[in-house]
Design a protein around this motif. Sequence first.
Motif, PDB file in Angstrom:
ATOM      1  N   HIS A  93      42.588  21.899  61.241  1.00  0.00           N
ATOM      2  CA  HIS A  93      42.593  22.284  59.830  1.00  0.00           C
ATOM      3  C   HIS A  93      41.716  23.505  59.595  1.00  0.00           C
ATOM      4  N   LEU A  94      40.501  23.501  60.143  1.00  0.00           N
ATOM      5  CA  LEU A  94      39.581  24.609  59.905  1.00  0.00           C
ATOM      6  C   LEU A  94      40.067  25.888  60.576  1.00  0.00           C
ATOM      7  N   VAL A  95      40.607  25.760  61.766  1.00  0.00           N
ATOM      8  CA  VAL A  95      41.130  26.950  62.455  1.00  0.00           C
ATOM      9  C   VAL A  95      42.283  27.550  61.647  1.00  0.00           C
ATOM     10  N   ASN A  96      43.185  26.717  61.161  1.00  0.00           N
ATOM     11  CA  ASN A  96      44.294  27.214  60.344  1.00  0.00           C
ATOM     12  C   ASN A  96      43.796  27.844  59.046  1.00  0.00           C
ATOM     13  N   PHE A  97      42.746  27.236  58.475  1.00  0.00           N
ATOM     14  CA  PHE A  97      42.179  27.786  57.246  1.00  0.00           C
ATOM     15  C   PHE A  97      41.633  29.194  57.496  1.00  0.00           C
ATOM     16  N   LEU A  98      40.902  29.370  58.594  1.00  0.00           N
ATOM     17  CA  LEU A  98      40.342  30.691  58.912  1.00  0.00           C
ATOM     18  C   LEU A  98      41.450  31.699  59.192  1.00  0.00           C
ATOM     19  N   LYS A  99      42.486  31.268  59.889  1.00  0.00           N
ATOM     20  CA  LYS A  99      43.607  32.175  60.155  1.00  0.00           C
ATOM     21  C   LYS A  99      44.279  32.614  58.849  1.00  0.00           C
ATOM     22  N   GLU A 100      44.459  31.677  57.918  1.00  0.00           N
ATOM     23  CA  GLU A 100      45.078  31.993  56.638  1.00  0.00           C
ATOM     24  C   GLU A 100      44.215  32.962  55.842  1.00  0.00           C
ATOM     25  N   ARG A 113      32.920  15.391  56.179  1.00  0.00           N
ATOM     26  CA  ARG A 113      34.267  15.962  56.173  1.00  0.00           C
ATOM     27  C   ARG A 113      34.710  16.366  54.764  1.00  0.00           C
ATOM     28  N   VAL A 114      34.509  15.492  53.793  1.00  0.00           N
ATOM     29  CA  VAL A 114      34.979  15.816  52.451  1.00  0.00           C
ATOM     30  C   VAL A 114      34.187  16.980  51.880  1.00  0.00           C
ATOM     31  N   SER A 115      32.922  17.114  52.248  1.00  0.00           N
ATOM     32  CA  SER A 115      32.129  18.264  51.818  1.00  0.00           C
ATOM     33  C   SER A 115      32.708  19.554  52.385  1.00  0.00           C
ATOM     34  N   THR A 116      33.034  19.546  53.677  1.00  0.00           N
ATOM     35  CA  THR A 116      33.589  20.739  54.315  1.00  0.00           C
ATOM     36  C   THR A 116      34.942  21.107  53.725  1.00  0.00           C
ATOM     37  N   LEU A 117      35.802  20.119  53.501  1.00  0.00           N
ATOM     38  CA  LEU A 117      37.115  20.385  52.929  1.00  0.00           C
ATOM     39  C   LEU A 117      37.003  20.940  51.511  1.00  0.00           C
ATOM     40  N   ALA A 118      36.042  20.418  50.751  1.00  0.00           N
ATOM     41  CA  ALA A 118      35.839  20.929  49.387  1.00  0.00           C
ATOM     42  C   ALA A 118      35.308  22.355  49.415  1.00  0.00           C
ATOM     43  N   LEU A 119      34.451  22.663  50.374  1.00  0.00           N
ATOM     44  CA  LEU A 119      33.958  24.038  50.500  1.00  0.00           C
ATOM     45  C   LEU A 119      35.107  24.993  50.820  1.00  0.00           C
ATOM     46  N   CYS A 120      36.041  24.545  51.634  1.00  0.00           N
ATOM     47  CA  CYS A 120      37.233  25.360  51.906  1.00  0.00           C
ATOM     48  C   CYS A 120      37.983  25.634  50.604  1.00  0.00           C
ATOM     49  N   ILE A 179      28.510  14.593  46.601  1.00  0.00           N
ATOM     50  CA  ILE A 179      29.769  14.175  47.222  1.00  0.00           C
ATOM     51  C   ILE A 179      30.848  13.810  46.193  1.00  0.00           C
ATOM     52  N   PRO A 180      30.517  13.190  45.039  1.00  0.00           N
ATOM     53  CA  PRO A 180      31.591  12.963  44.050  1.00  0.00           C
ATOM     54  C   PRO A 180      32.280  14.256  43.614  1.00  0.00           C
ATOM     55  N   PHE A 181      31.528  15.335  43.466  1.00  0.00           N
ATOM     56  CA  PHE A 181      32.144  16.624  43.132  1.00  0.00           C
ATOM     57  C   PHE A 181      33.046  17.089  44.269  1.00  0.00           C
ATOM     58  N   ALA A 182      32.559  16.934  45.513  1.00  0.00           N
ATOM     59  CA  ALA A 182      33.356  17.343  46.668  1.00  0.00           C
ATOM     60  C   ALA A 182      34.672  16.565  46.706  1.00  0.00           C
ATOM     61  N   PHE A 183      34.600  15.277  46.406  1.00  0.00           N
ATOM     62  CA  PHE A 183      35.809  14.450  46.428  1.00  0.00           C
ATOM     63  C   PHE A 183      36.816  14.924  45.388  1.00  0.00           C
ATOM     64  N   LEU A 184      36.345  15.175  44.164  1.00  0.00           N
ATOM     65  CA  LEU A 184      37.257  15.609  43.102  1.00  0.00           C
ATOM     66  C   LEU A 184      37.830  16.987  43.395  1.00  0.00           C
ATOM     67  N   ILE A 185      36.997  17.886  43.907  1.00  0.00           N
ATOM     68  CA  ILE A 185      37.467  19.238  44.216  1.00  0.00           C
ATOM     69  C   ILE A 185      38.528  19.204  45.292  1.00  0.00           C
ATOM     70  N   HIS A 186      38.315  18.381  46.306  1.00  0.00           N
ATOM     71  CA  HIS A 186      39.282  18.291  47.394  1.00  0.00           C
ATOM     72  C   HIS A 186      40.574  17.614  46.953  1.00  0.00           C
ATOM     73  N   ASN A 187      40.483  16.753  45.954  1.00  0.00           N
ATOM     74  CA  ASN A 187      41.654  15.981  45.523  1.00  0.00           C
ATOM     75  C   ASN A 187      42.326  16.584  44.292  1.00  0.00           C
ATOM     76  N   PRO A 200      42.850   9.706  53.944  1.00  0.00           N
ATOM     77  CA  PRO A 200      43.379  10.895  54.634  1.00  0.00           C
ATOM     78  C   PRO A 200      42.285  11.822  55.149  1.00  0.00           C
ATOM     79  N   VAL A 201      41.153  11.861  54.468  1.00  0.00           N
ATOM     80  CA  VAL A 201      40.044  12.716  54.918  1.00  0.00           C
ATOM     81  C   VAL A 201      39.586  12.309  56.314  1.00  0.00           C
ATOM     82  N   SER A 202      39.584  11.011  56.593  1.00  0.00           N
ATOM     83  CA  SER A 202      39.147  10.528  57.901  1.00  0.00           C
ATOM     84  C   SER A 202      40.209  10.748  58.966  1.00  0.00           C
ATOM     85  N   LYS A 203      41.460  10.866  58.558  1.00  0.00           N
ATOM     86  CA  LYS A 203      42.546  10.967  59.529  1.00  0.00           C
ATOM     87  C   LYS A 203      42.867  12.406  59.926  1.00  0.00           C
TER      88      LYS A 203
END
Length: 1041
Positions: free
Chosen positions: A1003-1010, A850-857, A800-808, A994-997
């Motif tokens: 977000h994921l639907v928009n990501f897939l559309k993009e 959530r932060v894991s999923t956002l970092a994977l994106c 998760i620390p890697f996921a946090f840094l990647i997302h940020n 912000p990750v919780s909000k």
Amino acid sequence: MASEIAQCLSATLSPDPNTRISAELKLSELLTQPQSALTLSQLVIAQDAELSLRQSASVLLRKYIKERWSPFFPTFKGSAPPPEVKTNVRHAVFQGLSDPLRKIRSMSALTLSAIASCDWPDEYPDLLSSLIALLSSDSPEAVHGAMQVFVEFVRADLSEDQLLPVLRELLPVMLNILGAHEKHSPLTRARTIAVFRQCVEALYMVKEQHPQAVKEATASVFPTWLDAFKVLLNLDPRQDVENAQHWDGLVIRIEVYKTLNTILTAFRHALTPYLPDILTASLHHLDALYPTFSQCYLIPQINIPRTSEDENVDLTNLICNLFDFVAHIFRSGRAKDWFGTEQQIAFVRAVLQWVQMTTEDEENWANDGNAFVEQESDESMSYGVRLAGFDLLTVLLERSADTTESALNAVTQQFIAEAGKAREAGQNNWWRPVEAALAALGSQSKTIVENIQDAEQAGQLVKIDIRGLLTNVVPNLLVLSQYPFLQGRGFVFASQYTQLLPSELSGQYLNASLQVLESSDASLPVKISAIKAISNFCQELANLDVTPLGPRIARDLLPFMVQTSENILSLVLETVSFLVVIRTESWLTPEIASSLIEGVLNVWSKYNKDPLFLSILDETVGSIAATRVPGVYETVERLCLPPLSNALNTATNETSWVTYSALTLLNSIAEAQRDAPLSDAFFSAIAPGLFQALRTAEDRDVIQSGISLITVIIRKSFERLRTWTDPANGQNGLDDVLAVIAKQLQGEDESGGLFVGDLIIHLLRKAGDAVVPVLPGLLQALVGRMPTAKTATFIQSLIIPFAFLIHNGQRDTVLSLLETTNVEGRSGLDVLIQTWSENAETFQGFWAIRVSTLALCSLYASERPSLQNLMVKGDIIVTEETSNVIMTRSRTKQMPTEWTSIPFPVKALKLILHELQSNGESAAMGLADADISEVPSDDEDESWVDAEPGEGLKGVLNKEELAFLSDVLGPRGANFDEDEALDDIDDDDLKEDPVSKIDMKEHLVNFLKECASRNVNNFSGAVNHLSVDESLVVKKAITGA
């Protein structure tokens, strides 16, 4: 040697202590000789010897078995006898099973059981067949002796596989013994039922492995035994207790009900035809045996007889098992045709009669307040007739509320009327039925209150007049100090029905409870009841304005915090913990807080090893510290910090519980003022001891609590930590934190788990530039630990620390570092991505997932060649051998699980889609009603509900209820209402992150559309690797259809 041993045994019975000691020493010397065992066994069966000598020989022989027979026994001292001596001893002891004297048979049975536990089957292979032959003999004495061995042998030594082959031979013999009442004693016959019960349990254990064989066995064996049980229960139970020298017959009935409960659990279908007869007999037992219960237990007029073998037998044991059986039947919805209104009323009346307080209860509870509190507790472990009866009432209310409440109302009113007449007639025990009725009603208060409120809201007739009791009956009981248990029951009953009391009447009852605590004349049971009542009032009256009473309640409870212990103290502490959450801003002052905290610390100093007390103290300290009254938090700090910091400064691994308890309380204090930084006083007092304790700690609870406290410090006062210098080593606070993390990463113990992960995340969030110089080393340490990490929580903490840094915004920096990091011949990037891919679906926690999923994106969108070329585990490969097969550990070893290998971008896309499905976008969320009923039952019988064939769950839940259940459970077994998920996050910082909000679905639907519109990372090619369901999710996300 025989005469020498006989003389020594006789001498051990001498009144002269010197003679006894000399004989015992001589015997100890003789027992080292192997022949002594054979001599003792021959003395035991010598019918011309005195009984006392034979008994002494048997006791000494059993001692020899445990100490000299075999290294199998933990108490073995050496000098085991040769095989031929063992054979002769076994033969002699077996012969003792048929001795004319019962005591010799029983002692021989104990000795043979000990030998069998060691020698069977390897050295004593014919034991089982010999016992069965003895059971088949015409000698009642031999059968009696053999049965005593068999009960213990079947229970302790025979496995299911060993027992099943002899069932067909054994059970008919047992059944013949059970039926021969003129030949065999009731206790011998009762043992046959105990053996049969063990056989039932054995059949149940192998039911899945051998379903057809078990089905045939139960079909052929159970009916004859159940017929026998029906006959036995139809015999008048009064013949076993009235004018009987012994209560041996009750033992048979107890064993019957124990066995019926076992069958009901394991093979309920077999009982169905017998239920009407058994239930009728059960109701008759309750009526017929109640006079005996009254004469022997309620108001003892005669002593309770023992069995003919001088063992205890308890009528209440029979009633407990009977109540359990009826409750199980009623809960399962079986025998509905039998359970008419008349039968339900009869059971309610019987329960209220049998749950009366006995004279023994009265004496025990008057002298032992802790036992009284234990019995009254909702989590009581002292199971008896009262609790069994209350459980039956619970089931009756669940399945037939109106009838049960009407019956409770009628029986209670009858008891009250009869009690009034008995009191006028001068009968001292008139109060027992009233107390029992109120206790029974109190045990069901939550259900009854809900039913009354529902009926009133619907304009329906209320079936039970609780308000009438509270207004007209209970107030009169509160002054009956000569009947303390009835007086106390009045207080408790009123508090259990607080929601039905007018507010002014609630205040009067609460005031009366306080007067009891303040009275010097009130007895202990009444004071305990008053405390229980106050506890209930505090729980139920969350919005009550206790401004005038709060200080008084606290003042009245404080002496009990000092004077009591165990269960009473637990009750007092719970009451205090409930009190300090009720509008404390209106009544709690620094002075009152000081008194309460001093009481808490006094308890902590005595009971810091008790987890129950610590849990309550933790809540209490946290609640007081969280109060927004000026000066209260400072009071908590002033009183708590000296003893708690001292516990850290003097911490040792030998007294780790003291350290852990201190850390637990400190965590609560630190968390109490959520939006305020920690005070300098707090940090200065605990920081040196905290880091010193963690340097040497080995206990996982200490490590976890210590890491949690450091995390709170980082969240609330990082700058204070960063600028602090540790007097023990001269390092700053940040270096100390990194040392704690390093210790957790280097050790093999992974108990830190999520705790160290949370610490790292908050360190990264709060430290900013301060952590930059050490960040590369920290990340390399994290990825270096991944190949050896075993537990899911620890692996999550590393990722998760890697996921946090990647997302940020640190994605490229992190990836560049990992590409150049070598971990056992592999790149750090390969280690991270492989570990992440294999474990992402096991992550726990709203924010972490959530932060894991956002970092994977972010990783998917990077289009970095090093990521595109990585191959990771994909989906499980299902073969013919593994299809529709439950993969046990042994099967997995024989047929290892195989996986597809896919590019990481495809795996990342699969994980992103999985999260989108968890948000309710699954392409296949529905269940076909027609399919539900096709699931087969283990028992070829309906489950706990009587649904009609083909009806499936529709017989239990309608579509609306199924939809509600689906909403409640949500993905991963939890409700995915994001507001509620946020409420479940204890960490305020992460709750506001912000990750919780973010709206994850959008977000994921928009990501897939993009990705689709720009064909990011060859998106169209990646989609071709997806499953059909995953492709449908992508299509729905992109097109909305």
